[in-house]
Design an enzyme around this catalytic site. Structure first.
Site, PDB file in Angstrom:
ATOM      1  N   LEU A  30      10.835   5.676   4.273  1.00 22.07           N
ATOM      2  CA  LEU A  30      11.294   4.407   4.174  1.00 22.07           C
ATOM      3  C   LEU A  30      11.080   4.067   2.605  1.00 22.07           C
ATOM      4  O   LEU A  30      11.720   3.231   1.798  1.00 22.07           O
ATOM      5  CB  LEU A  30      10.402   3.335   4.647  1.00 22.07           C
ATOM      6  CG  LEU A  30      10.593   3.380   6.332  1.00 22.07           C
ATOM      7  CD1 LEU A  30       9.556   2.607   6.812  1.00 22.07           C
ATOM      8  CD2 LEU A  30      12.002   2.798   6.483  1.00 22.07           C
ATOM      9  N   GLY A  31      10.387   4.895   1.867  1.00 20.82           N
ATOM     10  CA  GLY A  31      10.206   4.641   0.296  1.00 20.82           C
ATOM     11  C   GLY A  31       9.052   5.435  -0.253  1.00 20.82           C
ATOM     12  O   GLY A  31       8.274   6.337   0.509  1.00 20.82           O
ATOM     13  N   GLY A  33       5.622   5.121  -3.514  1.00 17.73           N
ATOM     14  CA  GLY A  33       5.233   4.212  -4.714  1.00 17.73           C
ATOM     15  C   GLY A  33       4.117   4.904  -5.226  1.00 17.73           C
ATOM     16  O   GLY A  33       3.645   6.048  -4.980  1.00 17.73           O
ATOM     17  N   GLY A  34       3.253   4.278  -6.099  1.00 14.49           N
ATOM     18  CA  GLY A  34       2.030   4.564  -6.955  1.00 14.49           C
ATOM     19  C   GLY A  34       0.918   5.089  -5.885  1.00 14.49           C
ATOM     20  O   GLY A  34       0.118   6.080  -6.012  1.00 14.49           O
ATOM     21  N   GLY A  36       1.417   6.392  -2.342  1.00 13.66           N
ATOM     22  CA  GLY A  36       1.864   7.359  -1.731  1.00 13.66           C
ATOM     23  C   GLY A  36       3.302   7.395  -1.236  1.00 13.66           C
ATOM     24  O   GLY A  36       4.147   6.713  -1.730  1.00 13.66           O
ATOM     25  N   ASP A 146      -3.974  -7.602  -4.374  1.00 17.65           N
ATOM     26  CA  ASP A 146      -2.663  -6.790  -5.027  1.00 17.65           C
ATOM     27  C   ASP A 146      -1.527  -7.721  -4.621  1.00 17.65           C
ATOM     28  O   ASP A 146      -0.555  -7.253  -3.814  1.00 17.65           O
ATOM     29  CB  ASP A 146      -2.653  -5.339  -4.360  1.00 17.65           C
ATOM     30  CG  ASP A 146      -1.435  -4.566  -5.247  1.00 17.65           C
ATOM     31  OD1 ASP A 146      -1.453  -5.082  -6.477  1.00 17.65           O
ATOM     32  OD2 ASP A 146      -0.977  -3.681  -4.675  1.00 17.65           O
TER      33      ASP A 146
END
Length: 669
Positions: A30-31, A33-34, A36, A146
């Protein structure tokens, strides 16, 4: 872990991606990022899930592991209509993972970039829903830490906040002990820039910035270099031009420079719901009655969601019954355990097995005795040997009869033992060699065997063998007693193999009865003596100590001890061979509440063994005195009575000095 919203399709899996994670079949990505990678997963019942796997580099950090466990435990408490619930997590895994319900829709960031800011009643619905989500998070003692556009998904029925608590575990959005700020500029509060403080008020500052971004398409303090944005956050006025006046007031107050001047999430949610109610009357019939904020959000929500990714259908296969969510007390890190939420298969074909975060009792003795579990198990083993069920002590013959692992439980044990011993022998450097099949099981004798070879000169290996035996004991206590208490094993046996010689049993002990995992050299009876005398620090305690404290007394004691140790270290530079003055970046102090221990560790890493021991002797004395003085001042309110000193060694930390406090006169000089 950001940008997990819909992109119109599930991306193909990459080479090396797992086919399964926990109970979930992985069908793509699905994607990423920083933190994982986010995998598209399918549960046994066909439900779509997002499975987030942590990057390997972060998974190796003891601080990350400890914080990940803690944040997963906290996050599992949180439920709300505008949060994405945590389904399962495993901090055991080589690369920890967590699974959430998959929800379709773009992130707020994706929507604003593609379609522009939110408008009309949808903007008010967004503000009310996200404030309500944070209120639910704060109500159970969790801080999101966050809040940003990448962590809000715009689903067909309203916004959903994700990654509460978890993102902070990976991103470290705080001032660390080395004074380095990490995080996303524009979403960090003034107090976090100033002191590293994070809390509910910091979430509210970020919520206000988020709402402003949703309504204007701009961050209220602009973009640019991180230090420039930080300056604007701490001393500049926010740009709220274009934000509807009714919302601007609450957003302006939530962007106050001082944390105490901001509204709580609950107050902001209530005010935004009232503003939303006035918007609803302009969109739906005036005589429509709504009793819940969720109904109002749904009624006015008008956000295109884009294409929902097409997921390959699950392959038809007979379904296996799976247990519900259970708390599994085992995160095997360096031979230690901690509780995480995990979804585990029911290996019996029906019902669920629930363990707790404390060691489970072994099966009751055949006699129905009320003696302690350890004594009962040892008596049972002795009775079995006397009756012939277990034929005499462990030997090369019984080792030859043992087999390799069978079943998930035994495989977990074998993997944990080999992993932990591999880490230990790298530190010891004593030429131990373990084959992939070094761990074997003898079910009827209730014994786990570890065989090894010495690939170097055997002189001086007795101490190393003792260390290996102690770790074997600790690992089995953690994995068998906590993760798999249904396994029958209660004793461990070490067998040394050597070319030209018969295998030799070098160690045979009851890991259940030996609660402190002490060696015969420590205690002639082979039993544990006073727990305080046999206490030793460990990597899990150090990992807990690496989590920054928010307790004022802990911070005061740590700061004072660190200053004194740095001063004395620099005064000893000639004796230590230090080629520069040490600073806070080289020394850390932290607390492990569960172990009542203050840890001091150095990352200088260039001293030889004699210099390390000289430094550790001095540091142990200073740590001891700092704790004694605080104990004398605070009395029983001060919970810490132990200290430990560690030094970086290769890829891990080595415990060098430790002790339990008494009086100032008892502290090392």
């Amino acid at each position: 872990m950001s940008e997990t919203g819909s992109s119109g399709r599930v991306q193909p899996a990459h080479a090396g991606d797992p086919s399964r994670i926990g109970p979930y079949r992985i069908i793509g990505r699905l994607g990423a990022g920083g933190m994982g990678t986010v995998h598209a997963g399918v549960a046994p019942d066909g439900m779509r899930v997002a499975v987030k796997v942590i990057h390997p580099a972060q998974a190796q950090e003891p601080e990350f592991r400890a914080r990940f466990r803690r944040e997963v435990e906290l996050s599992s408490r949180v439920t709300d209509a505008y949060l994405i619930p945590l389904l399962a997590a495993d901090a055991n895994a080589e690369n920890p993972w967590l699974a959430t319900v998959y929800v379709p829709g773009p992130t707020l960031n994706q929507h604003v970039l593609a379609r522009g800011p939110l408008t009309g009643a949808s903007l008010y619905a967004f503000a009310a829903a996200t404030a309500q989500a944070l209120a639910a998070v704060h109500a159970v003692g969790v801080v999101h830490r966050d809040v940003k556009p990448q962590n809000v998904i715009l689903t067909p029925s309203g916004p959903r906040v994700l990654d509460f608590g978890i993102a902070h575990a990976a991103d470290g959005t705080s001032v660390t002990r080395t004074g380095v700020m990490t995080g996303t500029p524009g979403w960090i509060s003034p107090e976090q820039y100033r002191t590293g403080a994070t809390g509910p008020a910091g979430d509210m500052f970020a919520w206000a910035a988020l709402t402003a971004y949703a309504g204007t398409g701009r961050t209220p303090f602009g973009n640019g270099a991180p230090d420039v944005v930080a300056f604007r956050v701490m001393s500049g006025d926010p740009d709220l031009e274009g934000l509807p006046a009714p919302l601007r007031g609450i957003v302006q107050r939530a962007l106050a420079k001082e944390a105490g001047d901001r509204p709580t999430a609950a107050d902001a949610a209530q005010e935004c719901v009232e503003l939303l109610a006035s918007q609803v009357t302009q969109v739906v019939r005036a005589d429509t009655l709504f009793t819940r904020a969720e109904d109002m959000v749904t009624a006015v929500w008008d956000i295109p969601t884009g294409n929902d990714p097409v997921w390959p259908p699950p392959v038809g296969r007979p379904r296996r019954p799976w247990a519900g969510m259970v708390v599994v007390a085992a995160a095997v890190i360096g031979g230690l355990a901690g509780g995480v939420v995990a979804l585990m298969p029911d290996k019996t074909g029906g019902g669920s097995h629930r363990t707790s975060n404390t060691a489970s009792a072994p099966p009751a003795s055949p006699t129905g005795s009320t003696q302690s579990p350890a004594a009962s198990a040892k008596a049972t083993t002795a009775a079995q040997r006397k009756q012939g069920t277990i034929d005499g002590p462990a030997s090369a013959e019984s080792w030859a009869e043992a087999r390799t692992a069978q079943g998930a439980g035994e495989h977990d044990v074998a993997r944990a033992v080999l992993h932990d011993q591999g880490v230990l022998v790298q530190e010891l450097g004593d030429g131990f060699d373990f084959s992939p099949k070094a761990v074997r099981f003898h079910a009827s004798r209730r014994e786990v065997y570890l065989s090894y070879r010495l690939s170097s000169d055997e002189q001086g290996t007795m101490y190393a063998e003792t260390e290996v035996a102690g770790l074997m004991c600790q690992t089995l206590r953690d994995v068998v007693l906590r993760l798999h208490p249904d396994l029958p094993y209660r004793s461990y046996v070490m067998v040394k193999e050597a070319s030209g010689h018969d295998p030799q049993v070098t160690w045979d002990d009851d890991f259940l009865a030996n609660t402190q995992c002490t060696s015969a050299a420590d205690n002639d009876t082979g039993q544990a003596s006073d727990a305080g005398q046999n206490w030793e620090p460990d990597q899990q305690g150090l990992g807990e100590a690496m989590i920054p404290s928010t307790d004022r007394d802990e911070i005061k004691v740590a700061d004072g001890a660190a200053r004194r140790i740095v001063e004395r270290t620099n005064a000893m530079s000639a004796a230590l061979g230090t080629d520069r003055l040490l600073g806070n970046q080289d020394l850390k102090v932290g607390f492990d509440p569960g172990g009542s221990t203050m840890y001091v560790w150095s990352e200088y890493g260039t001293w030889n063994q004699k210099q390390v021991e000289t430094w550790a002797d001095m540091t142990a004395g200073e740590a001891c005195r700092a704790l004694v003085k605080q104990k004398d001042s605070a009395g029983d309110a001060w919970p810490y009575s132990r200290y430990a000193v560690a030094e970086i060694g290769g890829s891990s930390y080595m415990m060098i000095r430790w002790g339990t406090i008494g009086t100032l006169a008892d502290c090392p000089a």
